[in-house]
Design an enzyme around this catalytic site. Sequence first.
Site, PDB file in Angstrom:
ATOM      1  N   ASP A 156     -21.850  25.649  -9.466  1.00 35.81           N
ATOM      2  CA  ASP A 156     -21.369  27.016  -9.566  1.00 35.81           C
ATOM      3  C   ASP A 156     -20.378  27.180 -10.716  1.00 35.81           C
ATOM      4  OD1 ASP A 156     -20.683  29.602  -9.089  1.00 35.81           O
ATOM      5  OD2 ASP A 156     -19.582  29.223  -7.238  1.00 35.81           O
ATOM      6  N   ASP A 357     -22.939  33.594 -15.336  1.00 39.85           N
ATOM      7  CA  ASP A 357     -22.684  32.983 -14.033  1.00 39.85           C
ATOM      8  C   ASP A 357     -23.943  32.259 -13.551  1.00 39.85           C
ATOM      9  OD1 ASP A 357     -21.472  32.382 -11.600  1.00 39.85           O
ATOM     10  OD2 ASP A 357     -22.078  34.271 -10.680  1.00 39.85           O
TER      11      ASP A 357
END
Length: 478
Positions: A156, A357
């Site tokens: 992440d 992201d």
Amino acid sequence: MASLISCPLLNFLLISFTFLSLLLIKSHASEGRKSIESHYHTVEISSLLPASVCSPSVTGPSKRPSTLKVVHRHGPCSKHSQDKATPSLDEILTHDQSRVDSIQYKINPKIETDKIKIKNKKAALLVESGEALGSGNYIVSLSLGTPKKSLSLIFDTGSDLTWTQCEPCARVCYEQQDPVFNPTESTTYSNVSCSSTQCSRLSSTTGNNPGCSTKTCVYGIQYGDQSFSIGFFSQDTLTISSSDVVPNFYFGCGQNNQGLFGNTAGLLGLGRDALSIVSQTAQRYGKYFSYCLPSSSSSTGHLTFGKGGVSRNMKFTPFVGSQSTSFYFIDILGISVGTTQLPIRPSIFKTTGTIIDSGTVITRLPPAAYDALTTEFRKQMKMYPSAPAYSILDTCYNFNKYTTVHIPKIVFTFGGNVKVDLAFSGILIAINSSNVCLAFAENSDASDVGIIGNVQQKTLEVVYDVAGGQLGFAPGGC
Ligand SMILES: *[C@@H]1O[C@H](CO)[C@@H](O)[C@H](O)[C@H]1NC(C)=O
Ligand SMILES: *[C@@H]1O[C@H](CO)[C@@H](O)[C@H](O)[C@H]1NC(C)=O
């Protein structure tokens, strides 16, 4: 006239001229065709649908030492694909919206809070400080402790703290595929003390002040959708590969973990804050990592730490804006569809900013940019029958009667005039052959940050040169 043509030299010239112009016309025509072809993808419908067999990628930097294999959490290349809890695309998109809501909240708490007050009561349930995980995520396997124990972690770039569930699971551990990490079995494990600098850094990393339990630092991180992990802040040896061993790595040893983590063992935080793996390994890898997300859940990609072997075709756009948050900001200058540059005022992107992201699935654009994109895409796709909207996706097609389709290429221009041509797997997402949608969505508010999601990054080699302040893209990374 007749005498002129009978002149052999002129005759020769005339013939050559005609021949030459024929050649010119011909080459013009093929150039025209080539330029049309180069603005379209020819896509086999079957390649958009999920496959049940894993076919690992054969390209990519498999020979580089600090490379981890990346798989989609719910695809056949993941040992987690047998999860009972494999979500539907509809659920994935709902979770994705929760993640986006909490990213918006984290970046702009004031505005988002005001918006919730103005909006309805339902939204207040969605947004908590912290970030939602979404669930269309990618996982990597690395090892922790001595002797080392293998763990599958969600990777992440939108968060910083790395954590895994830990024995004795004082409160709750959800079910995971790997055996739960047991600190008492590791000779290199240690607790982090409450008085250490690293413990105080947890405030900015997690958004929560650390706690203290018999001198041991206690972290707590909550994500959207009421997912969270709470436990002891710890250090142990992290093994990326046999030649890449990171001693005294700081991580969360979770004693109370609940939420949307599937059967993974936890999370690998690749954000830009001080406690992320990127910052912790700065001396070794120079704050430099890259990844490639596979074209489908039945293929594999990679996550690589350090500089070695980056493609020569790599083009870099500068990171912009705040250095203090976890997120990686870049500038969008424009978007084109096929041969058409979309009429979007640059100020539209400038006002909100854009992050990249790995954990958001679908790219979010400011409303004005999204309108321009869908208007042009629909115009160029009007030969195909449309299909109903699906969840947050509103530009969908029925390809039932086709085996191949031609879709316009979508090219993003980022700061520094870096052009990135999305793979077709980064443009369309298929529910089934009769409902294939444009994989973009609109922010609910013109002030919300834009987000480049993981669908759009598929097959690109994406380089995060954090120390150099730039983000690189190259095609064909996996
Ligand atoms: C770490 O701290 C916890 C809580 O104080 C304690 O139960 C555990 O035994 C400690 N572990 C080590 C290796 O010191
Ligand atoms: C395809 O997906 C749509 C949306 O979920 C659904 O309504 C439709 O029945 C599906 N079609 C087939 C052939 O499965």
